[in-house]
Design a protein around this motif. Structure first.
Motif, mmCIF file in Angstrom:
data_model
loop_
_atom_site.group_PDB
_atom_site.id
_atom_site.type_symbol
_atom_site.label_atom_id
_atom_site.label_comp_id
_atom_site.label_asym_id
_atom_site.label_seq_id
_atom_site.Cartn_x
_atom_site.Cartn_y
_atom_site.Cartn_z
ATOM 1 N N ALA A 70 0.832 -1.209 0.000
ATOM 2 C CA ALA A 70 0.000 0.000 0.000
ATOM 3 C C ALA A 70 0.866 1.258 0.000
ATOM 4 C CB ALA A 70 -0.937 -0.005 1.199
ATOM 5 N N ARG A 92 2.364 1.564 -3.526
ATOM 6 C CA ARG A 92 1.287 1.961 -4.442
ATOM 7 C C ARG A 92 0.979 3.453 -4.272
ATOM 8 N NH1 ARG A 92 -2.413 -1.648 -3.242
ATOM 9 N NH2 ARG A 92 -1.638 -3.063 -4.823
ATOM 10 N N TYR A 93 0.929 3.915 -3.021
ATOM 11 C CA TYR A 93 0.667 5.334 -2.782
ATOM 12 C C TYR A 93 1.781 6.200 -3.377
ATOM 13 C CZ TYR A 93 0.210 9.838 -0.606
ATOM 14 O OH TYR A 93 0.120 11.188 -0.412
ATOM 15 N N THR A 111 1.424 6.017 -7.299
ATOM 16 C CA THR A 111 0.184 6.428 -7.964
ATOM 17 C C THR A 111 -0.576 7.538 -7.255
ATOM 18 O OG1 THR A 111 -1.197 4.842 -6.767
ATOM 19 C CG2 THR A 111 -0.142 4.071 -8.809
ATOM 20 N N ASP A 112 -0.165 7.880 -6.040
ATOM 21 C CA ASP A 112 -0.893 8.847 -5.211
ATOM 22 C C ASP A 112 -2.302 8.333 -4.892
ATOM 23 O OD1 ASP A 112 -0.878 11.261 -3.744
ATOM 24 O OD2 ASP A 112 -2.061 12.252 -5.286
ATOM 25 N N ASN A 113 -2.454 7.007 -4.890
ATOM 26 C CA ASN A 113 -3.734 6.373 -4.596
ATOM 27 C C ASN A 113 -3.700 5.831 -3.170
ATOM 28 O OD1 ASN A 113 -6.210 5.102 -4.725
ATOM 29 N ND2 ASN A 113 -5.414 3.295 -5.761
ATOM 30 N N PHE A 114 -4.571 6.352 -2.313
ATOM 31 C CA PHE A 114 -4.656 5.923 -0.917
ATOM 32 C C PHE A 114 -5.732 4.864 -0.804
ATOM 33 C CE2 PHE A 114 -6.483 6.615 3.403
ATOM 34 C CZ PHE A 114 -5.387 6.194 4.120
ATOM 35 N N ASP A 115 -5.330 3.616 -0.558
ATOM 36 C CA ASP A 115 -6.279 2.508 -0.511
ATOM 37 C C ASP A 115 -5.934 1.600 0.659
ATOM 38 O OD1 ASP A 115 -8.154 0.558 -1.048
ATOM 39 O OD2 ASP A 115 -7.057 -0.283 -2.752
#
Length: 140
Positions: free
Chosen positions: A24, A27-28, A31-35
């Motif tokens: 995670a 990935r952050y 992609t700057d995606n907070f999941d």
């Protein structure tokens, strides 16, 4: 390509985390995606783990996103573990929120097994003090 041993290693060990939390984080960063994933109960633990990584690797925005997710995940089943984590990490805001939640939703927290989850004697003493204060307030 700068001569680090990790470049040629078949396996790289990253301590103080698990695969899902480290994935995670990466990935952050990419992609700057907070999941935090889909599992509701696991989201709070993932946010705690990811916040620790964000602090370790100095990613302040991710740390803030994790803090926000933790505040949003306070519920009967998560209040006590989050309270203990907040106490252990010195997160005063989350600590106060969890204490207030436990006081306001005592029956639901107890029914969810929150009391049995208590491990930290200091937190238990604090909750007992809160309960005694509420009793005194009701009597007064």
């Amino acid at each position: 390509g700068i001569g680090m041993k990790e470049r040629d290693a078949a396996e790289v060990t990253v301590s103080h985390t698990d695969l899902a939390s480290f994935t995670a984080l990466v990935r952050y960063l990419l992609t700057d995606n907070f999941d935090l994933g889909e599992e509701e109960g696991g989201r709070a633990q993932r946010a705690l783990d990811l916040r620790e990584l964000a602090q370790m690797y100095q990613v302040p925005r991710l740390e803030l996103l994790c803090a926000q997710a933790l505040q949003e995940s306070v519920a009967p089943a998560t209040a006590v573990p989050l309270l203990e984590a907040a106490h252990a990490t010195g997160d005063g805001r989350l600590l106060a929120q969890c204490r207030r939640f436990v006081a306001d939703h005592a029956a639901e927290v107890r029914a969810s097994g929150g009391v049995e989850q208590l491990r930290d004697l200091g937190v238990a003493k604090g909750l007992l003090g809160d309960a005694l204060d509420q009793v005194a307030e009701l009597k007064g």
